[in-house]
Design a protein around this motif. Sequence first.
Motif, PDB file in Angstrom:
ATOM      1  N   GLY A 131      43.001 107.139 -37.119  1.00 45.27           N
ATOM      2  CA  GLY A 131      43.425 108.314 -36.364  1.00 45.27           C
ATOM      3  C   GLY A 131      44.892 108.613 -36.612  1.00 45.27           C
ATOM      4  O   GLY A 131      45.605 107.869 -37.286  1.00 45.27           O
ATOM      5  N   ASP A 132      45.344 109.712 -36.027  1.00 50.14           N
ATOM      6  CA  ASP A 132      46.733 110.122 -36.248  1.00 50.14           C
ATOM      7  C   ASP A 132      47.718 109.195 -35.544  1.00 50.14           C
ATOM      8  O   ASP A 132      48.812 108.939 -36.044  1.00 50.14           O
ATOM      9  CB  ASP A 132      46.959 111.577 -35.814  1.00 50.14           C
ATOM     10  CG  ASP A 132      46.130 111.945 -34.597  1.00 50.14           C
ATOM     11  OD1 ASP A 132      45.962 111.086 -33.714  1.00 50.14           O
ATOM     12  OD2 ASP A 132      45.658 113.077 -34.538  1.00 50.14           O
ATOM     13  N   GLY A 133      47.307 108.678 -34.387  1.00 53.06           N
ATOM     14  CA  GLY A 133      48.183 107.706 -33.733  1.00 53.06           C
ATOM     15  C   GLY A 133      48.261 106.440 -34.554  1.00 53.06           C
ATOM     16  O   GLY A 133      49.329 105.885 -34.796  1.00 53.06           O
ATOM     17  N   ASP A 134      47.121 106.007 -34.993  1.00 45.35           N
ATOM     18  CA  ASP A 134      47.022 104.773 -35.758  1.00 45.35           C
ATOM     19  C   ASP A 134      47.807 104.862 -37.063  1.00 45.35           C
ATOM     20  O   ASP A 134      48.607 103.988 -37.388  1.00 45.35           O
ATOM     21  CB  ASP A 134      45.538 104.523 -36.047  1.00 45.35           C
ATOM     22  CG  ASP A 134      45.237 103.093 -36.425  1.00 45.35           C
ATOM     23  OD1 ASP A 134      45.190 102.246 -35.514  1.00 45.35           O
ATOM     24  OD2 ASP A 134      45.059 102.812 -37.621  1.00 45.35           O
ATOM     25  N   PHE A 174      41.806 109.844 -42.962  1.00 39.34           N
ATOM     26  CA  PHE A 174      42.794 110.070 -41.902  1.00 39.34           C
ATOM     27  C   PHE A 174      42.286 111.182 -40.993  1.00 39.34           C
ATOM     28  O   PHE A 174      42.181 112.328 -41.396  1.00 39.34           O
ATOM     29  CB  PHE A 174      44.125 110.426 -42.577  1.00 39.34           C
ATOM     30  CG  PHE A 174      45.191 110.953 -41.654  1.00 39.34           C
ATOM     31  CD1 PHE A 174      45.250 110.602 -40.314  1.00 39.34           C
ATOM     32  CD2 PHE A 174      46.192 111.799 -42.150  1.00 39.34           C
ATOM     33  CE1 PHE A 174      46.239 111.084 -39.477  1.00 39.34           C
ATOM     34  CE2 PHE A 174      47.187 112.283 -41.327  1.00 39.34           C
ATOM     35  CZ  PHE A 174      47.210 111.936 -39.992  1.00 39.34           C
ATOM     36  N   ILE A 175      41.962 110.808 -39.764  1.00 35.74           N
ATOM     37  CA  ILE A 175      41.361 111.749 -38.817  1.00 35.74           C
ATOM     38  C   ILE A 175      42.447 112.312 -37.918  1.00 35.74           C
ATOM     39  O   ILE A 175      42.910 111.666 -36.980  1.00 35.74           O
ATOM     40  CB  ILE A 175      40.302 111.033 -37.949  1.00 35.74           C
ATOM     41  CG1 ILE A 175      39.307 110.282 -38.828  1.00 35.74           C
ATOM     42  CG2 ILE A 175      39.596 112.038 -37.045  1.00 35.74           C
ATOM     43  CD1 ILE A 175      38.502 111.166 -39.758  1.00 35.74           C
ATOM     44  N   ASN A 176      42.852 113.507 -38.250  1.00 28.46           N
ATOM     45  CA  ASN A 176      43.916 114.167 -37.494  1.00 28.46           C
ATOM     46  C   ASN A 176      43.293 115.050 -36.422  1.00 28.46           C
ATOM     47  O   ASN A 176      42.772 116.120 -36.710  1.00 28.46           O
ATOM     48  CB  ASN A 176      44.774 114.986 -38.456  1.00 28.46           C
ATOM     49  CG  ASN A 176      45.888 115.733 -37.737  1.00 28.46           C
ATOM     50  OD1 ASN A 176      45.959 115.728 -36.499  1.00 28.46           O
ATOM     51  ND2 ASN A 176      46.747 116.381 -38.503  1.00 28.46           N
ATOM     52  N   ASN A 177      43.349 114.571 -35.179  1.00 26.56           N
ATOM     53  CA  ASN A 177      42.850 115.396 -34.084  1.00 26.56           C
ATOM     54  C   ASN A 177      43.952 115.753 -33.092  1.00 26.56           C
ATOM     55  O   ASN A 177      43.703 116.140 -31.962  1.00 26.56           O
ATOM     56  CB  ASN A 177      41.657 114.721 -33.369  1.00 26.56           C
ATOM     57  CG  ASN A 177      42.029 113.364 -32.803  1.00 26.56           C
ATOM     58  OD1 ASN A 177      43.206 112.981 -32.815  1.00 26.56           O
ATOM     59  ND2 ASN A 177      41.051 112.642 -32.297  1.00 26.56           N
ATOM     60  N   ALA A 178      45.187 115.604 -33.551  1.00 25.09           N
ATOM     61  CA  ALA A 178      46.356 116.116 -32.819  1.00 25.09           C
ATOM     62  C   ALA A 178      46.513 115.524 -31.431  1.00 25.09           C
ATOM     63  O   ALA A 178      47.171 116.106 -30.571  1.00 25.09           O
ATOM     64  CB  ALA A 178      46.308 117.646 -32.740  1.00 25.09           C
ATOM     65  N   VAL A 179      45.936 114.352 -31.230  1.00 23.11           N
ATOM     66  CA  VAL A 179      45.931 113.797 -29.885  1.00 23.11           C
ATOM     67  C   VAL A 179      45.505 112.326 -29.961  1.00 23.11           C
ATOM     68  O   VAL A 179      44.940 111.897 -30.965  1.00 23.11           O
ATOM     69  CB  VAL A 179      44.970 114.655 -29.016  1.00 23.11           C
ATOM     70  CG1 VAL A 179      43.572 114.101 -29.048  1.00 23.11           C
ATOM     71  CG2 VAL A 179      45.479 114.845 -27.608  1.00 23.11           C
ATOM     72  N   TYR A 180      45.857 111.544 -28.966  1.00 23.93           N
ATOM     73  CA  TYR A 180      45.289 110.206 -28.847  1.00 23.93           C
ATOM     74  C   TYR A 180      44.021 110.323 -28.038  1.00 23.93           C
ATOM     75  O   TYR A 180      44.075 110.536 -26.829  1.00 23.93           O
ATOM     76  CB  TYR A 180      46.245 109.264 -28.098  1.00 23.93           C
ATOM     77  CG  TYR A 180      47.459 108.822 -28.859  1.00 23.93           C
ATOM     78  CD1 TYR A 180      47.795 109.388 -30.081  1.00 23.93           C
ATOM     79  CD2 TYR A 180      48.281 107.819 -28.360  1.00 23.93           C
ATOM     80  CE1 TYR A 180      48.918 108.969 -30.776  1.00 23.93           C
ATOM     81  CE2 TYR A 180      49.403 107.398 -29.055  1.00 23.93           C
ATOM     82  CZ  TYR A 180      49.712 107.979 -30.257  1.00 23.93           C
ATOM     83  OH  TYR A 180      50.821 107.564 -30.942  1.00 23.93           O
ATOM     84  N   GLY A 181      42.878 110.201 -28.707  1.00 22.03           N
ATOM     85  CA  GLY A 181      41.634 110.310 -27.976  1.00 22.03           C
ATOM     86  C   GLY A 181      41.381 109.096 -27.094  1.00 22.03           C
ATOM     87  O   GLY A 181      41.210 109.197 -25.881  1.00 22.03           O
ATOM     88  N   MET A 182      41.411 107.950 -27.683  1.00 25.58           N
ATOM     89  CA  MET A 182      40.925 106.759 -26.996  1.00 25.58           C
ATOM     90  C   MET A 182      41.635 106.464 -25.680  1.00 25.58           C
ATOM     91  O   MET A 182      41.028 105.995 -24.726  1.00 25.58           O
ATOM     92  CB  MET A 182      41.060 105.544 -27.891  1.00 25.58           C
ATOM     93  CG  MET A 182      40.336 104.337 -27.278  1.00 25.58           C
ATOM     94  SD  MET A 182      40.688 102.839 -28.142  1.00 25.58           S
ATOM     95  CE  MET A 182      39.178 101.935 -27.840  1.00 25.58           C
TER      96      MET A 182
HETATM   97 MG   LIG Z   1      43.959 111.070 -32.749  1.00 24.94          MG
END
Ligand SMILES: [Mg+2]
Lengths: 178, 178, 346, 346, 242, 242, 67, 67
Positions: free
Chosen positions: E93-96, E119-127
């Motif tokens: 993820g993007d945070g990772d 690289f999964i950019n979802n503009a947010v920390y999902g978890m």
């Molecule tokens: Mg994310």
Amino acid sequence: MTERIIIAGSGGQGIMLLGKVLAEGALLENKFVTWLPAYGPEVRGGAAHCMVTISDDEIGSPHIDQADALIIMNQLSLDKFKGRLKDTGLMVVNSSLAKPDQSMETKTISGKFTDIAIGLGNIKVANMVALGSYLAAKRIVSPENILKVIQEMAPKDKPELLQVNIAALKKGTEFKHG
Amino acid sequence: MTERIIIAGSGGQGIMLLGKVLAEGALLENKFVTWLPAYGPEVRGGAAHCMVTISDDEIGSPHIDQADALIIMNQLSLDKFKGRLKDTGLMVVNSSLAKPDQSMETKTISGKFTDIAIGLGNIKVANMVALGSYLAAKRIVSPENILKVIQEMAPKDKPELLQVNIAALKKGTEFKHG
Amino acid sequence: MPKILMSGNDAIAEGAIQAGCSFYAGYPITPQNELTAYMANNMPKRGGIFIQAEAEVAAINMVFGAAAAGVRAMTSSSSPGISLKQEGISYIAGAELPAVIVNIMRGGPGLGNIAPSQSDYFQATRSGGHGDYHCLVLAPASVQEGYDLTYLAFSLADKYRVPAIILGDGLLGQMMEPVKLTSQRPGLPAKPWALTGCAGRKANVAKSFYLKEGDLEKLNLKLQKKYKEIIAQEQRWEELFLDDARLALVAYGSMARIAKSAVKTLRAKGKRVGLIRPVSLWPFPKKAFAKPRNKYLVIEMSYGQMLEDVQLVLCGKAQVEFLGRSGGGIPSEEEIISKVNKIYNG
Amino acid sequence: MPKILMSGNDAIAEGAIQAGCSFYAGYPITPQNELTAYMANNMPKRGGIFIQAEAEVAAINMVFGAAAAGVRAMTSSSSPGISLKQEGISYIAGAELPAVIVNIMRGGPGLGNIAPSQSDYFQATRSGGHGDYHCLVLAPASVQEGYDLTYLAFSLADKYRVPAIILGDGLLGQMMEPVKLTSQRPGLPAKPWALTGCAGRKANVAKSFYLKEGDLEKLNLKLQKKYKEIIAQEQRWEELFLDDARLALVAYGSMARIAKSAVKTLRAKGKRVGLIRPVSLWPFPKKAFAKPRNKYLVIEMSYGQMLEDVQLVLCGKAQVEFLGRSGGGIPSEEEIISKVNKIYNG
Amino acid sequence: MDKIYSHPQSLRDVPTHYCPGCGHGLAHRLIAEAVDELKIRERVIAVAPVGCAVIAYDYWDFDCSEAAHGRALAVATGIKRVRPQNIVFTYQGDGDLAAIGTNETIHAANRGENLTVFFINNAVYGMTGGQMAPTTLLNQKTSTTPEGRDAQLQGYPLKISEMLALLPGVKYIERVALSSPQEIIKTKKAIKKALLNQIEGVGFSLVEMLSPCPTYWGLSPKDSLEWIKNTMAKEFPLGVIK
Amino acid sequence: MDKIYSHPQSLRDVPTHYCPGCGHGLAHRLIAEAVDELKIRERVIAVAPVGCAVIAYDYWDFDCSEAAHGRALAVATGIKRVRPQNIVFTYQGDGDLAAIGTNETIHAANRGENLTVFFINNAVYGMTGGQMAPTTLLNQKTSTTPEGRDAQLQGYPLKISEMLALLPGVKYIERVALSSPQEIIKTKKAIKKALLNQIEGVGFSLVEMLSPCPTYWGLSPKDSLEWIKNTMAKEFPLGVIK
Amino acid sequence: MPRITINKNKCKGCLLCVGVCPQGLIVAQEALNVRGVKPVRFKAGGKCAGCARCALICPDCCIEVYK
Amino acid sequence: MPRITINKNKCKGCLLCVGVCPQGLIVAQEALNVRGVKPVRFKAGGKCAGCARCALICPDCCIEVYK
Ligand SMILES: [Mg+2]
Ligand SMILES: Cc1ncc(C[n+]2csc(CCOP(=O)(O)OP(=O)(O)O)c2C)c(N)n1
Ligand SMILES: Cc1ncc(C[n+]2csc(CCOP(=O)(O)OP(=O)(O)O)c2C)c(N)n1
Ligand code: SF4
Ligand code: SF4
Ligand code: SF4
Ligand code: SF4
Ligand code: SF4
Ligand code: SF4
Ligand SMILES: [Mg+2]
């Protein structure tokens, strides 16, 4: 008096809120109270439950092993938690989404909370219907105080939201257990 | 027999090497031996010293508080370490770069090791002159074994380097203490 | 002020703000995210700085900087994130800076899970980082205490110039309880050592590096002296029914709440049991064990970490039994009672 | 093979290579740079992988990867760098991977200095990272042992699937001594759990994450069982003159060498003193303390960390005295002797 | 009648824990398809992140390693160096990848490790509940930027792919979007190319996927796809970056 | 007769521990001069690195903080955010800033912290004995690349300044060299500009100085300056990068 | 005639397939599935193109397409 | 006439100043200083331009220039 309540359903059903309203109500009555949330790995659509303990005495664990009451909003939660109700406990079930086991010997209130909520025009207030019917059976907190809480929590700019919640609560209180 | 030797000078004077040669020599004679380096904050041009312990017995601390011998290559080191020689110890001083205190009561060998090395055509072998003069006074390791070590360590492609080191060692052994 | 319903995470955050904390840096991690969010919501409004750091390592070092500059500063995380902060905490201790670190523990080791746990007791009380240092460690058992002890942690950190840890667990962090907020802002102590620019004084340096022979040992001796004083002054604990107890339960944090219920139940059945609840984990409240007593039962959400402190205090002078679960398992009141029943006689 | 003169750092590196270590990742730090340099020089020539990682955190996680892929893997650092690895070590423990971590301790806390120290004993033996895990900890006292124990560490790590720590100090790392290299390469054990691609079998997963209720507790119980076995099987120590000793000194690593000198000197003067040198620090060699004895003197280059283990073993059954210095200070033979003289009678 | 779209072998036939409309499920499936098509299932070793996709190994049917949050590329480096014959990819993820893992990302890329990165950019920390990510857009509200991301305080959305493209060790970077059937086809191609690069020894390849997180964007799944198209892809332009 | 070049007030008149010909001494002096000339000595809070310049605070006569290796920009962020009225700069080696500290560097820059960074690029780890740095040139021998840096194994010299220049939060980056009187004059100008930017609130500014390490380059001080000019500046071109 | 199958019990009701089907052949269902959500179903009898757009967009791999 | 002073005891003998003086006015000295290195000295009587090149390049801030 110590009342341990597990409230369970799926994310989006307002499980946490139901518990908080109950807890705030108890606080208004100067009771000891704890509220403990639990989330599954799913963020949305997954299982969610919270545990509320209300007591005249200092509270030990906020975590509940054997509950005095279960408020169950869907089938998965029923399956998961039915074993955690004391023999003397009260079961409140949303029969819109869960089929209470006929073999259960505990006191049970079941009602189509979701359907009722839909009938009231907002599926989300099924939680208040459930709360109302729980309170009808167990006056752990007075409905007046719960009303106060709902009034305080409701966003001031959406009076219709408050109204439907109050209506839902009322509908709930009309349930009879049996 | 346990001989504790502190060798001190400045970076670039071959202090560490001197100690290693001595230690390797002792190893050839199947002695117990430890070598311990110490560096100051300066990488180059700063103080450097090492501690060599040679013994017939298992060695405790490789760190030396009170030495049986000091091999001192410059003034700063002399000032720093002179207090750490036993009363019965031997002091070997490079008088090209340090002025031994006349008041010292310990046995002292002093010689212009650096000047001698320059005379031999390589200022860097001052360390071997010092080693030679130490060995002349204390036969902790036989000069033959030290020679062997030097021969093994020297880069095979630079025979002249080996020769000047051997010459320096010899020059050193000619010193008399007094 | 009336009591309000608050989560432990929120109460800790609010306690910090009330204590005058004006710098917070953190990185999200469950089960302490509410704390970070509370800070994000409140700090800017109330004159403080909130930074969501790029990582835990950055967060603790930002706290180093803010603390060196003289303000009350805090970071929070949960177990894996706290492991990453160990170097930074050691630096803070070595540079004698006051700072508060919150660890809302979860199940380990590794990624573990997000269930409550008390498995970082060793790390907190015995310097998980390198070197002979200590953090002051306070362990709240209720949301109210989350608030109160955080407030206290800042003043003790300042007083002794040491890092202080609030050691909670997922239960404490996420549960809500009524809290009374005491809203007197404390007077902040003068910090002549702080980095503020050298106008009108000699230059200050914040550091833990001592190269000259003997200097680092001197720092260490100074730290040890300070630690002795803290051990003498800052032991805190709660006790219950100890006067005539044959058996004392020892538990801290959320675990102590369950132990307390067990004690009450057992008393009701006529068993002479009591409870010692360490509030400061470092210094460990040795004083609570001064009175001779036959038997102890240590209960933890871990496999015997505080147990060692109890054994060290008692030094063979009493029988010490243990009950612990870990990885999300929580010893229940029933388990405690049945353990007590087993060991109470004999 | 004849003995050769080698530094402790080099000997540890060579011991690893002889043990079949084929992956090393590290980041420079004094006083262990020679180890990293040795690996840089030797691994590529001898079929192994050397990576100078961008940082310690990356290094330990590279080791996680290599270990998960089934090879013998190692990293090394010194105190501050080891603090940074705590999260990674906890993950390795949680994922039950075998790996070797070398800590050549220096003065702390913080940046401290580069003098030898033993102040990371707690961190090594009591899981500086989060969670209820343990590393096997071996403490060489000579360069030869640096070589031998590293070799051993790899086989124990594989046997139990745990991280193993070689805990040395700056003295041990930098001193040279004669070493005999034993050059039999070991047979490497089969690792059916390793990540090698799932051809012909079910997919393998290397992980420490257990979300389902109860699963992480199960992992923890499994770990505890393993730890019990290690405690039963792997206690190692050296003893000297214990038979008739009135007073036993307890010291490990470099410190034990000095203690040994002191013991010999004291014996020569007719004092009945002996020495217990723990070689495994975790498991702590409790068995060495089985025989009743009156007095112990624990000596450390730190302020009483191993001391706690000795007290825990003896549990009040003997008088335990302590002598320790830290931050670069090393208790000297003379200090030990004078302490012994003070406590020997009475 | 032929089955023309079927469940890939490399994807276990189990329900996922992802929210309705979440991009992770899509990305998992496309990777599984590519692995199947390249016939490398038995050679693959994947490294799962800490993020919503933490249990990706429960969904993929090939060898997987976990990695501590942010350290996937360090773990992957360790694996690939000792098992060069395997195909090793990270999924992050993007945070990772771009917050806590920035260091590992940049240096693995700079070493030119022969690895593949998804690289999964979802503009947010999902978890962790929808906090700001390095890729969060300006003014985007998250639980740690309640007033929206403010450039003055939190800086700008981080274009780490563009930064990585400067490194000579990096051989291929493409940004794609999980926003429509067309874009999904492109995504799949990019995934295959990135894996093929590794098979052929070309070197470090990364596919950045703009991926919907309806939950923390506060949008319906459908609107999330629109938002990618109309808003996110403006800040993070699609296409081959290197 | 006027003193036209004298010892700056901000530099203590004590000998340093640096090797003969080391660039750190030069950089310290130039920074001290700039601080004097900008009259900010009493406002400065410097953050020293872990590296050969670890005790820079023994040489500068203004407030200083240490920072753990690589974390100078995190520490500086903490200081500057709570004391915006002060002038806060970091002084960091290539290992500190571009290896272990990469994450802190990139994110402080991306947040656009109003900080000044002095980045001493000497292509090597000085303090720990001459190991490879991220900036080590290809084929350069170091104690951890005994055969010279090999792009296949260790990747390429990292141009972190160029990467940082991509970030909108970064306002000024210049690469200079401590290699001749002329270049030193340019360096001083760049240092002043970077500090002035902070004073004026412009934002994140960084000066990268190619700096001699005669000791671990195995060159005389003079040859080291030549090597900067002829070799190092080829890989790391001088000039304003942003 | 091309057709699709939908794994009703894996379906999360995100409705993305509904949005992309050019023929409007996928519709939401009222009855809840085991997950407690309203899954979609395929309207048989329509002119399915077998274009697989629905399968492509389904995040939960519920759809298989036959042609 | 411009001139320079050299702090002999801080000088590390790196000889950088020697290399940059356009007039060749700085030379190495034989006698060691307190640091044990051979410092440089200013050859008086030469045509010092006061250009400060020497001072600019000195890493150890040993040189001051007068004009
Ligand atoms: Mg994310
Ligand atoms: C060291 C550490 N820090 C923080 C966390 C908590 N954490 C788990 S996932 C995550 C971020 C998830 O965001 P991202 O990587 O963008 O993945 P997403 O969930 O959005 O797919 C964080 C901060 C952790 N597990 N470990
Ligand atoms: C956490 C940590 N890792 C490693 C070290 C050891 N160390 C000190 S300085 C340094 C690198 C120095 O290189 P650089 O930053 O380039 O500075 P230079 O000495 O070249 O000026 C290292 C690896 C440390 N002190 N702390
Ligand atoms: S929170 Fe966002 S990223 Fe995580 S599963 Fe839900 S939609 Fe997907
Ligand atoms: S090692 Fe290099 S950088 Fe360090 S002081 Fe010496 S010359 Fe300067
Ligand atoms: S295959 Fe195409 S036409 Fe058929 S149902 Fe799917 S999207 Fe509609
Ligand atoms: S896209 Fe998949 S999960 Fe979403 S509604 Fe359609 S079939 Fe169900
Ligand atoms: S000022 Fe110029 S001319 Fe004078 S000594 Fe220095 S470099 Fe030479
Ligand atoms: S430049 Fe400075 S240190 Fe070097 S020789 Fe000249 S005066 Fe001495
Ligand atoms: Mg450098």
